[in-house]
Motif scaffolding. Structure first.
Motif, short mmCIF file in Angstrom:
data_model
loop_
_atom_site.label_atom_id
_atom_site.label_comp_id
_atom_site.label_asym_id
_atom_site.label_seq_id
_atom_site.Cartn_x
_atom_site.Cartn_y
_atom_site.Cartn_z
N HIS A 31 0.77 -1.24 0.00
CA HIS A 31 0.00 0.00 0.00
C HIS A 31 0.81 1.30 0.00
N ALA A 32 2.07 1.26 0.43
CA ALA A 32 2.85 2.50 0.51
C ALA A 32 3.34 2.92 -0.87
N ASP A 33 3.63 4.22 -1.03
CA ASP A 33 4.13 4.67 -2.32
C ASP A 33 5.58 4.22 -2.50
N PRO A 34 6.07 4.22 -3.74
CA PRO A 34 7.41 3.69 -4.01
C PRO A 34 8.52 4.33 -3.19
N ALA A 35 8.42 5.63 -2.91
CA ALA A 35 9.47 6.30 -2.14
C ALA A 35 9.56 5.74 -0.73
N LEU A 36 8.42 5.51 -0.10
CA LEU A 36 8.43 4.92 1.24
C LEU A 36 8.96 3.50 1.20
N GLN A 37 8.54 2.74 0.21
CA GLN A 37 9.04 1.38 0.08
C GLN A 37 10.56 1.36 -0.07
N GLU A 38 11.07 2.23 -0.91
CA GLU A 38 12.51 2.27 -1.16
C GLU A 38 13.28 2.67 0.11
N THR A 39 12.69 3.53 0.91
CA THR A 39 13.36 4.01 2.11
C THR A 39 13.37 2.98 3.23
N TYR A 40 12.25 2.27 3.41
CA TYR A 40 12.09 1.47 4.62
C TYR A 40 12.17 -0.04 4.41
N LEU A 41 11.73 -0.53 3.27
CA LEU A 41 11.66 -1.99 3.12
C LEU A 41 13.02 -2.70 3.16
N PRO A 42 14.05 -2.20 2.49
CA PRO A 42 15.30 -2.97 2.45
C PRO A 42 15.83 -3.39 3.82
N LYS A 43 15.84 -2.47 4.78
CA LYS A 43 16.39 -2.82 6.10
C LYS A 43 15.38 -3.52 6.99
N MET A 44 14.10 -3.43 6.67
CA MET A 44 13.11 -4.26 7.35
C MET A 44 13.22 -5.70 6.87
N ILE A 45 13.50 -5.87 5.59
CA ILE A 45 13.64 -7.22 5.03
C ILE A 45 14.83 -7.94 5.64
N THR A 46 15.90 -7.21 5.90
CA THR A 46 17.06 -7.84 6.54
C THR A 46 16.85 -8.04 8.03
N GLY A 47 15.90 -7.29 8.61
CA GLY A 47 15.68 -7.34 10.04
C GLY A 47 16.46 -6.30 10.81
N GLU A 48 17.30 -5.52 10.12
CA GLU A 48 18.04 -4.46 10.80
C GLU A 48 17.09 -3.45 11.43
N TRP A 49 15.95 -3.20 10.78
CA TRP A 49 14.89 -2.38 11.34
C TRP A 49 13.69 -3.28 11.59
N SER A 50 13.01 -3.05 12.68
CA SER A 50 11.83 -3.85 13.00
C SER A 50 10.55 -3.06 12.76
N GLY A 51 9.42 -3.72 12.86
CA GLY A 51 8.13 -3.07 12.64
C GLY A 51 7.21 -3.24 13.83
N ALA A 52 6.25 -2.34 13.95
CA ALA A 52 5.26 -2.42 15.02
C ALA A 52 3.91 -1.96 14.49
N MET A 53 2.85 -2.45 15.10
CA MET A 53 1.49 -2.16 14.69
C MET A 53 0.80 -1.38 15.79
N CYS A 54 0.40 -0.13 15.51
CA CYS A 54 -0.20 0.75 16.53
C CYS A 54 -1.68 0.97 16.22
N LEU A 55 -2.52 0.12 16.76
CA LEU A 55 -3.96 0.19 16.53
C LEU A 55 -4.71 0.61 17.78
N THR A 56 -4.49 -0.13 18.86
CA THR A 56 -5.36 -0.10 20.02
C THR A 56 -5.20 1.18 20.83
#
Length: 583
Positions: free
Chosen positions: A139-164
């Protein structure tokens, strides 16, 4: 307590219950040989045993700590996480064109179970990272994907879900976190989020939060929620980390279990965020993340149940108490018939729930590999149908099996030193988060059965009927009758749900889900046993024993659930609400 992943069980199910050969016939998976999968599972099992499992008890006894504005993970977690990243485990099922290994999700489900079994609290961090990656990639635009996905894919950066939020849990319509357009492509995010798993920690260099928030002119309710990406640290043009964003953890929950997982209260104070997807479509974007997470929560249930089973099995071989029926006075309790019954019940339930999880992941693999085709649509429908079952049955099985594990330990299970109590405590969250199991049942009945007129369920039942022929060829006589009866029961139950008034359908949604899981899990075990026997696999007789136990002990429980479904809402609502406190 040590942990040894059940590699033989996983490989057996992949070979005889999940159609791996069909996956290998698809171009994207044609190089995923049986030998490669075996090597990966063996390597993951060693990593889980030697690196992750030793952190489990320490994480339970020494939870993460809030130190000023930062959360410090449990002892040993950062070192284990560094090893996880170095081993490349985060990128397993990420498509190769995004920089991942491109392995099937069904293999990722197996390795994830190993990590969760080794340390469920630790495994939540990479699970949420993987799910966040899916939402950003979709869903993110290409610029966001290019900035954040590579190091999330390696695990160097982690992700979190903020809903509640305090007033918005299972129902996210009342979300109050605000998003103000800054006029430069970013938004100022303000509000408080609670129960944020791995919301802050010192294991990864950066944490990428996906946050639900509401613009000032947004419609009321869930239709007015948007999704925003908020990194803990900004990313400079050269890819290096810059200043810290304006949000932080202001508290950590003191929980029943998964103590090593930092469950944060997050305060966003004008934090900078980027829109993911369309305005007011945040919930739809978030479900990309949640649907994967729900499958993996079911896998968590199987994993913690497996660890509890291994602990109970080990104890049953060490504990001497009374004379077993076929043994001597010095023989351990594993020889007592009721202990043996509990062990085989644990093992069978786990194997059935594991098979459902693998089948769900297999449907994801088919759908993603052959997009934009009728077969892909069928696979998407199969995945949608099985996901709430995989989540609920897997997590409920984890609780049930962990409870039996305490029972086998007796009094020693009620004290902490054996680890049995921790497994039971850890297991209890899985039926609650990522959508309670009651919500999963409502989703199954409302969206997956009644919305399409039962088409997806009928197609699954049709496929499962083909297992009868396999069982006949393998001589699984007891299983044949049980499977025929079970599929007839599931067909009748589905017809009743389709014709029921909404109140009746919702009142029996959980019994219906349980009925479906009991029949489907049994069918998958019978399929695995029959295929193995027909192939003359040396482990097939053991699987056939589990399939027979299921056919005689677990699948027949579907008949009792059917009677409750026939009764509808009356048995739930006839008792006066005002007198529920007493008679």
């Amino acid at each position: 307590m040590s942990f040894n992943a059940p590699v033989k069980s996983m490989e057996y199910l992949l070979k005889y219950s999940v159609d791996m050969e069909a996956l290998r016939s698809l171009p994207v998976f044609e190089e995923i040989s049986e030998e490669l999968v075996s090597d990966i599972l063996t390597g993951a099992a060693s990593f889980a045993r030697d690196v992750i499992a030793p952190t489990n008890w320490g994480g339970d006894q020494n939870p993460a700590q809030l130190n000023g504005d930062d959360v410090i993970a449990s002892p040993g977690f950062k070192q284990a996480y560094d090893s996880y990243v170095e081993g490349g485990w985060q990128s397993m099922s990420t498509p190769a064109d995004l920089g991942g290994m491109g392995l099937p999700n069904v293999v990722s489900v197996a390795t994830a179970e190993m990590i969760y079994g080794a340390n469920m609290a630790f495994g939540l961090c990479p699970m949420l990272t993987s799910s966040a990656m899916k939402a950003i990639a979709a869903h993110a635009d290409p610029a966001l994907q290019e900035t954040y996905l590579p190091k999330m894919i390696t695990g160097e950066w982690s992700g979190a879900m903020c809903l509640t939020e305090p007033q918005a849990g299972s129902d996210l319509g009342p979300v109050r976190t605000k998003a103000i357009d800054n006029g430069d492509g970013t938004y100022a995010i303000s509000g408080q989020k609670i129960f944020i798993t791995w919301g802050d920690h010192d294991c990864a260099e950066n944490i990428i939060h996906l946050v639900l928030a509401r613009l000032p002119d947004a419609p009321e309710g869930s239709r007015g929620i948007s999704l925003f990406l908020c990194p803990k640290y900004f990313v400079n043009a050269d890819g290096s980390l810059g200043n810290r964003n304006n949000f932080k953890a202001i508290g950590l929950e003191h929980k029943l279990g998964i103590h090593g997982s930092p469950t944060c209260t997050m305060e966003f104070d004008g934090a900078t965020g980027w829109l993911v997807g369309d305005i007011n479509r945040g919930l739809a974007c978030m479900f990309t993340m949640m649907n994967e997470a729900r499958l993996y929560v079911g896998v968590q249930g199987v994993a913690i149940g497996e660890r509890a089973y291994q602990g109970a099995l080990k104890f049953s071989h060490e504990r001497v108490q009374g004379k077993p029926i076929d043994g001597g006075s010095d023989d351990p309790i594993v020889g007592h018939p009721d202990v043996r019954r509990m062990l085989i019940d644990m093992k069978t339930r786990l194997m059935g729930a594991r098979a459902i999880g693998m089948a769900t992941a297999h449907a994801v693999d088919v759908a993603e590999a052959i997009a934009d085709s009728d077969e892909a649509k069928t696979a998407h429908a199969r995945n949608a149908l099985l996901t709430p079952i995989a989540k609920s049955y897997g997590s409920d099985t984890g609780v049930d099996v962990s409870s039996i594990g305490v029972q086998i330990h007796g009094g020693m299970g009620f004290v902490e030193e054996t680890g049995a109590a921790q497994h039971y405590r850890d297991s209890r969250i899985a039926p609650i988060y990522e959508g309670t199991n009651g919500i999963q049942a409502i989703d199954l009945v409302g969206r997956k059965i009644r919305r399409d007129g039962g088409e997806a369920m009928r197609l699954l039942i049709s496929d499962l009927k083909g297992i009868v022929t396999l069982a006949e060829q393998a001589g699984l006589d007891v299983c044949i009758g049980a499977l025929k009866s079970g599929l007839e029961t599931l067909t009748t139950a589905t017809d009743l749900i389709l014709s029921a008034e909404e109140k009746d359908a919702l009142s029996v949604a959980t019994p219906f889900l349980n009925l479906a899981a009991q029949v489907i899990s049994g069918a998958f075990l019978i399929k695995a046993a029959a295929n193995g026997l027909n192939a003359k696999d040396s482990l097939a007789p053991n699987m056939a024993t589990l399939a027979r136990y299921h056919a005689l002990s677990i699948m027949p429980q579907a008949n009792a659930a059917l009677e409750q479904i026939k009764a509808g809402a009356a048995i739930v609502f006839d008792f006066p609400e005002g007198q529920l406190a007493d008679l």
